[in-house]
Every structure is written in C-alpha cells, then in structure tokens.
Enzyme design. Structure first.
Site, mmCIF file in Angstrom:
data_model
loop_
_atom_site.group_PDB
_atom_site.id
_atom_site.type_symbol
_atom_site.label_atom_id
_atom_site.label_comp_id
_atom_site.label_asym_id
_atom_site.label_seq_id
_atom_site.Cartn_x
_atom_site.Cartn_y
_atom_site.Cartn_z
ATOM 1 N N ASN A 51 0.843 -1.197 0.000
ATOM 2 C CA ASN A 51 0.000 0.000 0.000
ATOM 3 C C ASN A 51 0.877 1.246 0.000
ATOM 4 O OD1 ASN A 51 0.573 -0.785 2.707
ATOM 5 N ND2 ASN A 51 -1.129 0.401 3.495
ATOM 6 N N GLU A 53 0.371 5.215 0.561
ATOM 7 C CA GLU A 53 -0.555 6.273 0.980
ATOM 8 C C GLU A 53 -0.071 7.634 0.488
ATOM 9 O OE1 GLU A 53 -1.055 5.699 5.216
ATOM 10 O OE2 GLU A 53 -2.270 3.900 4.845
ATOM 11 N N CYS A 62 -3.937 0.563 -2.829
ATOM 12 C CA CYS A 62 -3.836 -0.666 -2.042
ATOM 13 C C CYS A 62 -2.735 -1.577 -2.590
ATOM 14 C CB CYS A 62 -5.149 -1.431 -2.061
ATOM 15 S SG CYS A 62 -6.485 -0.632 -1.172
ATOM 16 N N GLU A 64 -2.828 -4.783 -3.191
ATOM 17 C CA GLU A 64 -3.273 -5.735 -4.215
ATOM 18 C C GLU A 64 -3.229 -5.089 -5.594
ATOM 19 O OE1 GLU A 64 -4.650 -4.873 -1.371
ATOM 20 O OE2 GLU A 64 -6.063 -6.382 -0.634
ATOM 21 N N CYS A 96 -10.045 -5.197 0.289
ATOM 22 C CA CYS A 96 -11.172 -4.263 0.353
ATOM 23 C C CYS A 96 -12.089 -4.461 -0.867
ATOM 24 C CB CYS A 96 -10.670 -2.820 0.417
ATOM 25 S SG CYS A 96 -10.066 -2.170 -1.153
ATOM 26 N N CYS A 99 -10.625 -3.539 -4.291
ATOM 27 C CA CYS A 99 -9.642 -4.520 -4.770
ATOM 28 C C CYS A 99 -10.321 -5.808 -5.224
ATOM 29 C CB CYS A 99 -8.592 -4.805 -3.699
ATOM 30 S SG CYS A 99 -7.423 -3.449 -3.522
HETATM 31 N N1 THU Z 1 -5.331 -1.383 2.220
HETATM 32 C C1 THU Z 1 -4.752 -2.206 1.297
HETATM 33 O O1 THU Z 1 -3.600 -2.020 0.899
HETATM 34 N N2 THU Z 1 -5.480 -3.245 0.831
HETATM 35 C C2 THU Z 1 -6.745 -3.543 1.237
HETATM 36 O O2 THU Z 1 -7.365 -4.442 0.688
HETATM 37 C C3 THU Z 1 -7.328 -2.801 2.354
HETATM 38 C C4 THU Z 1 -6.680 -1.538 2.683
HETATM 39 C C5 THU Z 1 -4.556 -0.244 2.748
HETATM 40 C C6 THU Z 1 -5.086 1.096 2.354
HETATM 41 C C7 THU Z 1 -4.556 1.960 3.468
HETATM 42 O O3 THU Z 1 -3.236 2.376 3.149
HETATM 43 C C8 THU Z 1 -4.492 1.044 4.663
HETATM 44 O O4 THU Z 1 -4.583 -0.288 4.152
HETATM 45 C C9 THU Z 1 -5.578 1.292 5.679
HETATM 46 O O5 THU Z 1 -6.823 1.193 5.112
#
Ligand code: THU
Length: 144
Positions: A51, A53, A62, A64, A96, A99
């Site tokens: 991930n 940000e 994300c 994935e 999520c 994804c």
């Molecule tokens: N996140 C992912 O990388 N993948 C997911 O399927 C769920 C959320 C990340 C996004 C964000 O940087 C952190 O997790 C908190 O939500």
C-alpha cells in the site's frame, strides 16, 4: 498427499512469505497499517505490491492493486493466486471491496486467495468467488 497438493502448498507458502516481506516496505505513515500482496501469474511468476498512501488520503493505492499493476506492466493479465498480509492486524484481513472488483477483472472465480494478519499461522484461504460472489463478469463468462 499428491504432487498437485504439494505444489499448491508450496505456492501458497511462497506467496504468503513474499507478501509478508513486501509489507515491510509499505508506505503507510497515515494509517500505520501496512499491507503486502504477492500475486502469481498464470505462467508462474510472482509480483509484489504494497500500500502506498498519500497526504491527500483518497489517493492511497492498495497493495493488491499495486501488485497487479506491476504485473500488467510486464505483460501479464491472468493470475491464479494471490496472498495479502497485514502484519499490523490482529486478525486475517481480506482485500477491500475496490480490490475485490479489480482482482475479479484478471482472476477466475476459482482462483485462490489467501489472507493473513500479524500471526503467520493464522491464514484464511478461499477463492475469488468466496470474496466476490455474484460477480457480473464471471457470470457473463460462465454463461457465454
Ligand atoms: N489497504 C490495502 O492495501 N489493501 C486492502 O485491501 C485494504 C486496505 C490499505 C489502504 C490503506 O493504506 C491502509 O490499508 C488502511 O486502510
């Protein structure tokens, strides 16, 4: 245990290991929730993602989708299996909703999905249809 099961087990173990290692490189200064993903192409290669940000929170990508993007950039559009590891989570944490939709673009309904949290022994293994049932694309393919 037959050869196929041995292959499946070693593939799962490798993807979970690669995803957990990748999570160490996540850029998550805002949520402090690191995620690593490792996806296997139909031809057997592994691509990783983390991930990433941003101070404009909605721009977060994300793990994935990062892994898929990297693989697609290398010419791969079919994937058999993915592992997602969130080392900061108390429990296994599934992909999520966004994804799930993107994974379903490139993976069959019966493709394998594994996810884990901080405890490497605690892994949930399911399929794309398990995390994303009644997907319109799969439905159209299956009924073509
Ligand atoms: N996140 C992912 O990388 N993948 C997911 O399927 C769920 C959320 C990340 C996004 C964000 O940087 C952190 O997790 C908190 O939500």
């Amino acid at each position: 245990m037959n050869t196929n099961n041995n292959y499946e087990e070693s593939s799962r173990v490798e993807l979970l290991r690669r995803a957990r290692t990748a999570a160490g490189k996540a850029y998550a200064p805002y949520s402090q929730f690191r995620v690593g993903a490792a996806v296997r192409t139909a031809s057997g290669e592994v691509y990783i993602g983390v991930n990433m940000e941003n101070r404009s929170y909605g721009l977060t990508i994300c793990a994935e989708r990062g892994a898929l993007q990297s693989a697609v950039a290398d010419g791969h559009t079919r994937f058999s299996e993915i592992a997602v590891v969130c080392p900061d989570a108390a429990q296994p944490t599934p992909p999520c909703g966004a994804c799930r939709q993107v994974l379903s673009e490139f993976m069959h309904a019966d493709a394998l999905v594994h996810f884990a949290g901080g405890n490497p022994e605690d892994v949930v293994s399911t399929t794309i249809s398990g995390i994303y049932p009644y997907d319109s694309l799969h439905h159209l393919r299956d009924n073509a």
